[in-house]
Design a protein around this motif. Structure first.
Motif, mmCIF file in Angstrom:
data_model
loop_
_atom_site.group_PDB
_atom_site.id
_atom_site.type_symbol
_atom_site.label_atom_id
_atom_site.label_comp_id
_atom_site.label_asym_id
_atom_site.label_seq_id
_atom_site.Cartn_x
_atom_site.Cartn_y
_atom_site.Cartn_z
ATOM 1 N N GLY A 353 -18.897 -11.758 11.533
ATOM 2 C CA GLY A 353 -17.972 -11.727 10.513
ATOM 3 C C GLY A 353 -17.703 -12.563 9.467
ATOM 4 N N ALA A 354 -16.097 -12.442 8.870
ATOM 5 C CA ALA A 354 -16.048 -13.991 7.778
ATOM 6 C C ALA A 354 -16.358 -15.091 8.067
ATOM 7 C CB ALA A 354 -14.867 -13.030 7.038
ATOM 8 N N SER A 355 -16.098 -15.136 9.866
ATOM 9 C CA SER A 355 -15.623 -16.310 10.471
ATOM 10 C C SER A 355 -15.952 -17.793 10.062
ATOM 11 C CB SER A 355 -14.893 -16.071 11.788
ATOM 12 O OG SER A 355 -13.996 -15.640 11.671
ATOM 13 N N TYR A 356 -17.208 -16.898 9.447
ATOM 14 C CA TYR A 356 -18.141 -18.516 10.103
ATOM 15 C C TYR A 356 -19.098 -18.883 9.656
ATOM 16 C CZ TYR A 356 -16.915 -16.119 14.980
ATOM 17 O OH TYR A 356 -16.012 -15.998 15.427
ATOM 18 N N SER A 357 -19.521 -17.581 8.710
ATOM 19 C CA SER A 357 -21.253 -18.152 7.765
ATOM 20 C C SER A 357 -20.980 -17.643 6.428
ATOM 21 C CB SER A 357 -22.347 -18.118 8.434
ATOM 22 O OG SER A 357 -21.987 -18.863 9.802
ATOM 23 N N GLY A 358 -19.617 -17.273 6.296
ATOM 24 C CA GLY A 358 -19.398 -16.675 4.548
ATOM 25 C C GLY A 358 -18.776 -15.229 4.877
ATOM 26 N N ALA A 359 -18.382 -15.341 3.712
ATOM 27 C CA ALA A 359 -16.277 -15.252 3.649
ATOM 28 C C ALA A 359 -16.538 -13.340 3.231
ATOM 29 C CB ALA A 359 -15.336 -15.330 3.083
ATOM 30 N N GLY A 360 -17.985 -13.118 2.280
ATOM 31 C CA GLY A 360 -18.327 -12.496 1.473
ATOM 32 C C GLY A 360 -18.701 -10.984 2.029
ATOM 33 N N VAL A 361 -18.660 -9.347 1.335
ATOM 34 C CA VAL A 361 -19.292 -8.523 2.089
ATOM 35 C C VAL A 361 -20.969 -8.764 2.540
ATOM 36 C CG1 VAL A 361 -20.127 -6.373 2.187
ATOM 37 C CG2 VAL A 361 -17.591 -7.282 1.633
ATOM 38 N N PRO A 362 -21.780 -9.734 1.906
ATOM 39 C CA PRO A 362 -23.238 -10.041 1.984
ATOM 40 C C PRO A 362 -23.015 -10.573 2.446
ATOM 41 C CG PRO A 362 -22.625 -9.700 -0.923
ATOM 42 C CD PRO A 362 -20.974 -9.464 0.120
ATOM 43 N N CYS A 364 -21.769 -10.700 5.062
ATOM 44 C CA CYS A 364 -21.678 -10.411 6.928
ATOM 45 C C CYS A 364 -22.636 -9.384 7.030
ATOM 46 C CB CYS A 364 -20.119 -9.559 6.557
ATOM 47 S SG CYS A 364 -18.786 -10.794 6.230
ATOM 48 N N ILE A 365 -23.318 -8.669 5.502
ATOM 49 C CA ILE A 365 -24.102 -7.933 6.346
ATOM 50 C C ILE A 365 -25.610 -8.939 6.283
ATOM 51 C CG2 ILE A 365 -25.723 -6.261 5.345
ATOM 52 C CD1 ILE A 365 -23.068 -5.164 3.461
ATOM 53 N N ALA A 366 -26.224 -9.719 5.503
ATOM 54 C CA ALA A 366 -26.877 -10.491 6.022
ATOM 55 C C ALA A 366 -27.089 -11.392 7.559
ATOM 56 C CB ALA A 366 -27.416 -11.477 4.821
ATOM 57 N N ASN A 367 -25.522 -11.811 7.941
ATOM 58 C CA ASN A 367 -25.672 -12.572 9.505
ATOM 59 C C ASN A 367 -25.190 -12.094 10.291
ATOM 60 O OD1 ASN A 367 -25.156 -14.992 8.049
ATOM 61 N ND2 ASN A 367 -22.889 -15.057 7.493
#
Length: 413
Positions: A353-362, A364-367
């Motif tokens: 999700g957006a809380s940790y390592s990147g807020a953008g949709v790409p 979130c998908i990669a994480n």
């Protein structure tokens, strides 16, 4: 574009626009500063503003980093940690001692295009898509996923059921939703915001780390003006904090997706983002703020910067509470500490999700791809009797879908 009462203009995106830009001397000075500056090798984080100021100078820090951070994370670049918001820039400085050199090397020797066997991806590449939407809005995407999951026999869906308690200490891994009994499971993948997970876990040490991640509130004002036509070939404009702290930016919806305009009459749609880190200072509490004040602020802004004085045919105000994470200086190290706690205590938990390592949709998908790998071993153990410590895994032919995600992960910057 970045706007002010003195000027409005797009940031340069090519050599031609660069040569014509009114701030070209500032950009030239910034480029020279970046190329000749030595790299900074320190484990200590610094703010986005200080990073840009150190590498490119004060003018670029205020012209670029300030409005850009307001548009991306609705926050002040002076409080955001550069290692969390722009990790690729930190990496570029470390490896090449120059952001410009790093961008050039990445473009020349960057990863090959992923998705060569997917017709949709090829179409996007050929036509140079910068963004995409769905006919009935972005919510059409999660709804489609929900419909697919509903048809799966091994998936249970609980809608409108807040999670009240989660236990992730093996072997007592359970999830309890409001009004339900504890449901035993093998593993938990949490995509809910960190503050909601902290409440559900009730774990003192991990909860403290989760609660340290703050979020900001944003007021989104959607406007439609009837019988008005604007020839604006741009995504929108960002407003620097020194110009108008409360209003973050304007999105030109009709310019981006004109097919979403009504066919009944000529119209112009736009959206304004207001508040963010400055929400409480200018608008008060998100749960009790004055929506009429927000509407007036939006109309004054479009009048000031776009010259629109007409009354909107439609106006809708949405208050989005805790909608964007606030990656303050030191955020990346705090997240690393959180993930280390999860590993050391062998918790059956992955955080996405957006809380940790990147807020953008790409991001979130990669994480999600990265942090759900433990599930592979657990599912193999349970359903196929595979134990990596005892026997070798049977290698099955890779599906096209699996290949695309593997390439996406391998080619991450």
């Amino acid at each position: 574009a970045v706007v002010s009462t003195q000027s409005t203009g797009a940031l340069p995106s090519s050599l031609g626009t660069f040569c014509k830009h009114e701030k070209r001397s500032a950009f030239i000075k910034a480029a020279v500063s970046d190329i000749v500056s030595r790299g900074r090798y320190s484990a200590n984080d610094e703010s986005v503003y200080m990073f840009f100021k150190r590498r490119f100078g004060r003018d670029i820090a205020e012209l670029v980093s300030d409005p850009m951070c307001r548009g991306i994370l609705a926050s002040d670049s002076r409080t955001l940690g550069v290692s969390a918001v722009f990790p690729q820039l930190v990496k570029g400085e470390y490896e090449n001692r120059s952001i410009i050199k790093s961008m050039y090397y990445n473009k020349v020797g960057g990863p090959e295009f992923v998705g060569n066997s997917v017709e949709f991806a090829l179409k996007a590449k050929h036509e140079g898509w910068r963004m995409m939407n769905f006919k009935h809005g972005m919510e059409q995407f999660p709804k489609a996923i929900l419909n697919i999951l509903r048809d799966s026999s091994n998936v249970d869906i609980y809608e409108n059921s807040p999670v009240e308690h989660i236990s992730v200490r093996n072997p007592n891994v359970t999830v309890t939703v409001k009004g339900g009994k504890p449901r035993h499971c093998d593993y938990v993948v949490s995509a809910i915001p960190s503050f909601a997970l902290a409440h559900a876990l009730r774990d003192e040490e991990i909860g403290k780390s989760l609660s340290s991640i703050n979020f900001v509130d944003v007021a989104l004002v959607s406007l439609e003006f009837r019988d008005i036509s604007f020839d604006l070939q741009a995504f929108g404009c960002l407003i620097p904090s020194y110009e108008n702290p409360a209003v973050l930016g304007i999105i030109f919806d009709s310019a981006i997706f004109p097919e979403s305009d009504t066919t009944e009459y000529k119209s112009f749609r736009l959206s304004l983002m207001i508040g963010g880190q400055w929400f409480e200072k200018y608008l008060g509490d998100a749960q009790s703020c004055d929506q009429d004040l927000i509407r007036t602020m939006a109309l004054d802004t479009v009048k000031q910067y776009l010259g629109i004085t007409a009354e909107p045919s439609q106006c809708h105000v949405d208050i989005l509470e805790k909608c964007i994470p606030h990656y303050t200086v030191g955020h990346r190290n705090r997240v690393k500490h959180l993930f280390r706690l999860i590993r050391e205590e062998n918790l059956r938990l992955s955080l996405i999700g957006a809380s940790y390592s990147g807020a953008g949709v790409p991001d979130c998908i990669a994480n999600a791809i990265d942090h759900t790998e433990p599930l592979h071993t657990i599912m193999n153990e349970r359903y196929h009797g595979y134990n990596p410590d005892v026997e070798e895994e049977v290698i099955k032919p890779e599906t096209d879908f699996q290949m695309q995600f593997r390439k996406l992960k391998e080619n991450r910057y």
